[in-house]
Design a protein around this motif. Structure first.
Motif, PDB file in Angstrom:
ATOM      1  N   GLN A 256      12.121 -39.348  -5.344  1.00 35.51           N
ATOM      2  CA  GLN A 256      12.773 -38.065  -5.590  1.00 35.51           C
ATOM      3  C   GLN A 256      12.922 -37.305  -4.277  1.00 35.51           C
ATOM      4  O   GLN A 256      11.963 -37.120  -3.537  1.00 35.51           O
ATOM      5  N   VAL A 257      14.134 -36.857  -4.019  1.00 38.42           N
ATOM      6  CA  VAL A 257      14.412 -35.984  -2.878  1.00 38.42           C
ATOM      7  C   VAL A 257      15.023 -34.698  -3.429  1.00 38.42           C
ATOM      8  O   VAL A 257      15.919 -34.745  -4.277  1.00 38.42           O
ATOM      9  N   GLU A 258      14.525 -33.565  -2.956  1.00 37.38           N
ATOM     10  CA  GLU A 258      14.997 -32.281  -3.465  1.00 37.38           C
ATOM     11  C   GLU A 258      16.060 -31.698  -2.538  1.00 37.38           C
ATOM     12  O   GLU A 258      15.824 -31.548  -1.334  1.00 37.38           O
ATOM     13  N   LEU A 259      17.204 -31.380  -3.107  1.00 38.22           N
ATOM     14  CA  LEU A 259      18.287 -30.744  -2.373  1.00 38.22           C
ATOM     15  C   LEU A 259      18.618 -29.403  -3.037  1.00 38.22           C
ATOM     16  O   LEU A 259      18.408 -29.242  -4.240  1.00 38.22           O
ATOM     17  N   PRO A 260      19.148 -28.457  -2.273  1.00 39.45           N
ATOM     18  CA  PRO A 260      19.549 -27.183  -2.903  1.00 39.45           C
ATOM     19  C   PRO A 260      20.605 -27.411  -3.990  1.00 39.45           C
ATOM     20  O   PRO A 260      21.486 -28.251  -3.841  1.00 39.45           O
ATOM     21  N   ASP A 261      20.461 -26.687  -5.068  1.00 41.34           N
ATOM     22  CA  ASP A 261      21.422 -26.760  -6.174  1.00 41.34           C
ATOM     23  C   ASP A 261      22.440 -25.636  -5.991  1.00 41.34           C
ATOM     24  O   ASP A 261      22.202 -24.493  -6.386  1.00 41.34           O
ATOM     25  N   TYR A 262      23.574 -25.975  -5.403  1.00 40.83           N
ATOM     26  CA  TYR A 262      24.579 -24.954  -5.090  1.00 40.83           C
ATOM     27  C   TYR A 262      25.427 -24.640  -6.333  1.00 40.83           C
ATOM     28  O   TYR A 262      26.646 -24.775  -6.313  1.00 40.83           O
ATOM     29  N   TRP A 263      24.769 -24.169  -7.358  1.00 41.76           N
ATOM     30  CA  TRP A 263      25.496 -23.940  -8.608  1.00 41.76           C
ATOM     31  C   TRP A 263      26.430 -22.723  -8.508  1.00 41.76           C
ATOM     32  O   TRP A 263      27.353 -22.583  -9.310  1.00 41.76           O
ATOM     33  N   LEU A 264      26.208 -21.873  -7.527  1.00 45.51           N
ATOM     34  CA  LEU A 264      27.044 -20.680  -7.352  1.00 45.51           C
ATOM     35  C   LEU A 264      28.073 -20.846  -6.246  1.00 45.51           C
ATOM     36  O   LEU A 264      28.622 -19.857  -5.750  1.00 45.51           O
ATOM     37  N   LYS A 265      28.353 -22.096  -5.836  1.00 45.96           N
ATOM     38  CA  LYS A 265      29.356 -22.267  -4.774  1.00 45.96           C
ATOM     39  C   LYS A 265      30.732 -21.808  -5.246  1.00 45.96           C
ATOM     40  O   LYS A 265      31.553 -21.357  -4.443  1.00 45.96           O
ATOM     41  N   ASP A 266      31.001 -21.912  -6.539  1.00 47.29           N
ATOM     42  CA  ASP A 266      32.180 -21.283  -7.139  1.00 47.29           C
ATOM     43  C   ASP A 266      31.724 -20.065  -7.919  1.00 47.29           C
ATOM     44  O   ASP A 266      30.569 -19.963  -8.325  1.00 47.29           O
ATOM     45  N   ASP A 267      32.639 -19.150  -8.149  1.00 45.41           N
ATOM     46  CA  ASP A 267      32.293 -17.972  -8.938  1.00 45.41           C
ATOM     47  C   ASP A 267      31.764 -18.397 -10.304  1.00 45.41           C
ATOM     48  O   ASP A 267      32.300 -19.318 -10.941  1.00 45.41           O
ATOM     49  N   TYR A 268      30.683 -17.735 -10.747  1.00 45.83           N
ATOM     50  CA  TYR A 268      30.173 -17.985 -12.096  1.00 45.83           C
ATOM     51  C   TYR A 268      31.027 -17.173 -13.059  1.00 45.83           C
ATOM     52  O   TYR A 268      30.997 -15.935 -13.054  1.00 45.83           O
ATOM     53  N   MET A 269      31.802 -17.867 -13.857  1.00 47.76           N
ATOM     54  CA  MET A 269      32.847 -17.227 -14.641  1.00 47.76           C
ATOM     55  C   MET A 269      32.334 -16.201 -15.651  1.00 47.76           C
ATOM     56  O   MET A 269      33.063 -15.297 -16.050  1.00 47.76           O
ATOM     57  N   TRP A 270      31.089 -16.336 -16.057  1.00 47.83           N
ATOM     58  CA  TRP A 270      30.614 -15.525 -17.187  1.00 47.83           C
ATOM     59  C   TRP A 270      29.917 -14.241 -16.766  1.00 47.83           C
ATOM     60  O   TRP A 270      29.638 -13.387 -17.603  1.00 47.83           O
ATOM     61  N   GLU A 271      29.590 -14.096 -15.489  1.00 48.91           N
ATOM     62  CA  GLU A 271      28.809 -12.933 -15.078  1.00 48.91           C
ATOM     63  C   GLU A 271      29.704 -11.766 -14.672  1.00 48.91           C
ATOM     64  O   GLU A 271      30.829 -11.941 -14.213  1.00 48.91           O
ATOM     65  N   THR A 272      29.149 -10.565 -14.841  1.00 46.32           N
ATOM     66  CA  THR A 272      29.792  -9.339 -14.374  1.00 46.32           C
ATOM     67  C   THR A 272      28.777  -8.564 -13.547  1.00 46.32           C
ATOM     68  O   THR A 272      27.700  -8.219 -14.038  1.00 46.32           O
ATOM     69  N   LYS A 273      29.109  -8.313 -12.291  1.00 45.15           N
ATOM     70  CA  LYS A 273      28.199  -7.587 -11.414  1.00 45.15           C
ATOM     71  C   LYS A 273      28.221  -6.100 -11.761  1.00 45.15           C
ATOM     72  O   LYS A 273      29.290  -5.518 -11.939  1.00 45.15           O
ATOM     73  N   ARG A 274      27.044  -5.493 -11.880  1.00 45.08           N
ATOM     74  CA  ARG A 274      26.932  -4.073 -12.226  1.00 45.08           C
ATOM     75  C   ARG A 274      26.263  -3.319 -11.055  1.00 45.08           C
ATOM     76  O   ARG A 274      25.123  -2.872 -11.151  1.00 45.08           O
ATOM     77  N   SER A 275      26.975  -3.210  -9.950  1.00 49.90           N
ATOM     78  CA  SER A 275      26.388  -2.592  -8.751  1.00 49.90           C
ATOM     79  C   SER A 275      25.916  -1.169  -9.008  1.00 49.90           C
ATOM     80  O   SER A 275      24.921  -0.710  -8.422  1.00 49.90           O
ATOM     81  N   GLU A 276      26.606  -0.480  -9.898  1.00 52.38           N
ATOM     82  CA  GLU A 276      26.255   0.917 -10.159  1.00 52.38           C
ATOM     83  C   GLU A 276      24.914   1.051 -10.885  1.00 52.38           C
ATOM     84  O   GLU A 276      24.345   2.149 -10.966  1.00 52.38           O
ATOM     85  N   LYS A 277      24.407  -0.048 -11.417  1.00 48.51           N
ATOM     86  CA  LYS A 277      23.138  -0.013 -12.140  1.00 48.51           C
ATOM     87  C   LYS A 277      21.992  -0.605 -11.320  1.00 48.51           C
ATOM     88  O   LYS A 277      20.952  -0.983 -11.847  1.00 48.51           O
ATOM     89  N   ALA A 278      22.190  -0.716  -9.997  1.00 51.96           N
ATOM     90  CA  ALA A 278      21.158  -1.283  -9.132  1.00 51.96           C
ATOM     91  C   ALA A 278      19.878  -0.441  -9.188  1.00 51.96           C
ATOM     92  O   ALA A 278      19.914   0.775  -9.384  1.00 51.96           O
ATOM     93  N   ILE A 279      18.751  -1.118  -9.019  1.00 52.13           N
ATOM     94  CA  ILE A 279      17.423  -0.496  -9.114  1.00 52.13           C
ATOM     95  C   ILE A 279      16.668  -0.739  -7.807  1.00 52.13           C
ATOM     96  O   ILE A 279      16.732  -1.823  -7.232  1.00 52.13           O
TER      97      ILE A 279
END
Length: 809
Positions: free
Chosen positions: A154-177
């Motif tokens: 087993q060799v571990e490599l980074p999982d670049y799952w976000l290399k493309d836009d994640y279609m289902w998410e919505t960023k809520r910058s105004e709700k940052a904490i």
């Protein structure tokens, strides 16, 4: 929506987004266009759902988990919304292969194993049952890791799952904490009231990304809120405020990014432990602050918090919810200790997922004190009051105070904190809960008997049957009708047909088709030809000593020896399929993976064996791969050391798809066996009580089994006699763990019983009518293990939340 409308909107979306006609578009563009169509409809229902919850003043539940193993969402969102068939027909009309379009979506890198998949199933059931329940997690940039096999390792490599836009998410910058780490806390009196001034802390910005959770056949859409760590200032502001230079800012920025970079960073070093603790507090602080901010907008008194909010912590990782809620109620809302503690302990509930002492998290006291100084003060006070309460009110437990304390021997025990600060403590299978009450957490059960309860895990039948196995779903629809889709317990009606020859024939056809698909995948990706008429024996789960992939390998080697000694041996051909990841620092588990791949190479290339045995290790096991494997499985390997597996959910997914379980009396295997009957499950090995007896008396001697069983001796000696490799130390750690460290997980003790159960499987499989009857019986009883049932128990017994009313789509 009919096909004509869908096709028109699909064309328009391709044109407006990519300036392409369907015949010009790539699979990825087709995927993105469809996802945008679905998301538009989902967003409308999402907004309506929020309005319904607000107008009805409904109690909300928030599920805190370090993992949410969602898998791909497009197909399930299409299915849940009723658009799946028209979408597939439209894609076919435009010469797209739907499976290739759907595969353009990456598996979200938000989880690892059963803990995360359970959380995802729970979110699905909450939404489908119109219950106001939401997830709180971390938006990991790379997730766990992508597993690659190199020369069998087993060799571990980074999982670049976000290399493309994640279609289902919505960023809520105004709700940052803002989340704060380190610094100092100065107690001061203001207007004769003790206050705590936190200074010189490190600021981290938690930015929320919301993912809609779509219910099946309903307009209800709940929310999974994922938090991403970002630096709070630009370099110039940082310099002016902190008196640091630009390069200090870069160091700070990098340290912040690490917080939401990887799931479960390696904690074998102090720095790794510190990063894990930062991750957990980051999740907790952002989540709890966000919940309180939302609650305060209702303008209800803070005393009503438990009536409107329930927080479920999934395992010990989010236990800091308790001191964080205390901090906010006291330092921000001005409550006294007693009122804050009363509200906290009526708001937070805890799910335990393990009996393994090493998995019950503990943090160095000094680390918590330095990273979270105010929380350390609160935990110290909780501990002091708790221990004093035992001393004065429960003298029968005085001798156990040191073992029950939240802080002891320089460690903070998170499971103890979770139990003291929660109103509900639940296990996840009947056996597991009994072990918690009677052994692992017995003094806490004595102290808080009313808090302990069982909620056996469940799986969403919509993903793991309706979506993953459409051929079987169609067979069920034709045989018992479609009510099972909304009421999974209706699957029990299949019992009337388990011996019906025509139903058995269709069941066999479906299974063979699924096996053909998996065999084709294996050949295409690994160049291994497997016999689709062989028994597909499946072992898919996290690689750990207690899950005993090693026992499976030893049985495979035993069969291999039999076949070589007697090439004319009459045995049913077998294909052994493994899928598993080992934690990067878990060297024993990585050696087991190397052993599996080494055995696979040896057996698959031995001309004497031909097609009698094949061994396949499928790399990078994830949800999408599981959806290919599970419908094709004949045998479900659930062979953990009894008492070690809390529940398991892979056992439920596999039985729902007609696989027969070979398993120990562990976790939910016990309840599966009780449901299907002893004739429809293959049980072997030590019971939990027998394991406890061995551990208490120290009478187990692994060498006795090695010395008395020639089969075992032959297999174990191969680990170090250069049978597999010229390097006789390749598997010495496994060898020593068994014979010199006395086989912690009783692999040798259960070997003979396991071989007998496997022989019975071989014999039964030859009588296909009997096998198919058992398979159908398992499917019929699987509805009991739907997460819908589990979630309704949580909703009614723990969270006290009610179903909203939505129209059916």
């Amino acid at each position: 929506m009919n096909k004509e409308t869908f096709a028109a909107q699909f064309q328009e979306k391709l044109l407006t987004t990519f300036s392409k006609r369907p015949d010009e578009a790539t699979n990825k563009e087709a995927f993105q266009a469809i996802a945008l169509l679905v998301k538009k409809e989902v967003n409308s229902n999402w907004q309506k759902t929020k309005q319904v919850h607000l107008s009805n003043d409904e109690k909300q539940m928030y599920y805190f988990s370090m993992e949410f193993l969602l898998g791909r969402l497009l197909e399930t969102n299409l299915l849940n919304h009723g658009w799946y068939d028209v979408c597939c027909e439209t894609l076919h009309d435009y010469n797209f292969e739907p499976s290739e379009v759907f595969s353009e979506e990456a598996d979200a890198g938000l989880g690892n194993g059963g803990l995360g998949r359970l959380a995802a199933c729970f979110l699905d059931s909450l939404a489908s049952l119109n219950l106001p329940g939401h997830g709180i997690g971390i938006r990991y940039k790379y997730g766990l890791f992508q597993q690659k096999m190199v020369n069998g390792y087993q060799v571990e490599l980074p999982d670049y799952w976000l290399k493309d836009d994640y279609m289902w998410e919505t960023k809520r910058s105004e709700k940052a904490i803002e989340v704060r780490f380190g610094g100092e806390v100065n107690p001061t009196y203001v207007d004769q009231k003790l206050t705590f001034d936190h200074v010189e802390f490190e600021r981290v910005l938690a930015v929320p990304y919301d993912v809609p959770v779509v219910g099946y056949g309903t307009d209800n859409v709940n929310t999974l809120r994922l938090w991403s760590a970002e630096s709070t200032t630009n370099p110039f502001h940082f310099n002016s405020v902190h008196g640091k230079d630009y390069y200090h800012y870069l160091d700070y920025k990098r340290s912040v990014e690490k917080i939401s970079e990887f799931l479960y960073p390696d904690d074998s070093s102090y720095e790794g432990k510190l990063l894990r603790l930062k991750q957990q507090y980051f999740l907790v602080s952002a989540g709890v602050q966000s919940i309180l901010n939302q609650f305060k907008k209702t303008e209800q008194p803070i005393s009503e918090l438990p009536e409107k909010i329930s927080i479920q912590i999934n395992d010990t990782h989010p236990t800091l919810v308790i001191p964080e809620l205390m901090r906010l109620l006291m330092d921000e809302e001005g409550l006294g200790w007693d009122q804050a503690w009363d509200l906290t302990t009526k708001t937070v509930a805890y799910t335990n997922h393990t009996t393994l002492s090493e998995a019950l998290e503990k943090w160095p006291e000094q680390m918590v004190k330095e990273l979270l100084p105010r929380h350390y003060m609160i935990i110290e006070e909780i501990n002091e009051r708790f221990c004093q309460g035992i001393w004065f009110d429960h003298p029968e437990l005085r001798e156990q105070i040191a073992d029950m304390a939240i802080i002891s021997y320089g460690q903070i025990h998170m499971a103890h904190l979770a139990m003291v600060g929660s109103y509900s403590i639940n296990g996840v299978a009947k056996l597991h809960t009994d072990i918690l009450k009677e052994r692992v957490m017995k003094p806490f059960h004595t102290l808080f008997p009313d808090r302990f309860n069982n909620k056996t895990n469940g799986i969403t039948h919509r993903r793991w049957l309706l979506h993953a196995n459409p051929e079987l779903a169609n067979l069920l629809n034709e045989t018992i009708g479609k009510n099972w889709i909304h009421e999974p317990k209706e699957l029990i009606n299949l019992l009337k047909y388990v011996a019906d020859p025509s139903v058995q024939a269709e069941l066999a056809r479906v299974k063979r088709k699924n096996k053909r698909h998996l065999a084709s995948y294996i050949n295409q990706h690994y160049g291994i030809l497997v016999d689709e008429d062989s028994i597909f024996d499946v072992h898919i789960k996290r690689l750990h000593g207690y899950k005993r992939q090693l026992l499976n390998v030893f049985h495979i080697l035993h069969l291999y020896h039999l076949c070589r000694e007697n090439p004319s041996l009459n045995c049913t051909p077998r294909t052994f399929i493994f899928g598993a990841k080992a934690a990067p620092s878990y060297h024993f588990a990585k050696h087991v993976i190397k052993l599996i791949t080494t055995v696979a190479t040896k057996i698959n290339n031995d001309p004497l064996i031909k097609d009698k045995l094949k061994v396949v290790f499928l790399e990078n096991y994830n949800v999408s791969l599981a959806e290919k494997i599970i419908p094709a499985a004949d045998v479900s390997e659930q062979i953990s050391t009894a008492s070690k597996e809390a529940s398991g959910t892979g056992n439920m997914k596999l039985m729902m798809n007609g696989a027969l379980t070979i398993g120990t009396q562990d976790g939910a295997n016990v309840e599966i066996g009780a449901a299907v009957g002893a004739d429809n499950i293959y049980t072997f090995g030590l019971s939990a009580e027998e394991v406890f007896e061995y551990q208490a008396t120290n009478k187990y001697r692994a060498r006795d089994y090695y010395n008395s069983d020639q089969r075992l001796r032959t297999v174990i000696d191969q680990l170090v006699n250069q049978s597999f490799t010229q390097d006789d130390v390749e598997f010495k750690d496994i060898y020593y763990s068994l014979l010199f460290n006395n086989d912690e997980y009783f692999v040798l003790r259960d070997f003979d019983s396991y071989v007998e159960a496997q022989q019975l499987i071989d014999q039964t499989y030859r009588d296909q009518a009997s096998w198919l009857k058992k398979s159908a019986t398992n499917i019929a009883h699987s509805g009991k293990f739907s997460s819908d049932h589990t979630i309704m128990e949580y909703a009614n017994d723990i969270w006290k939340i009610s179903q909203s009313h939505y129209s059916k789509s």
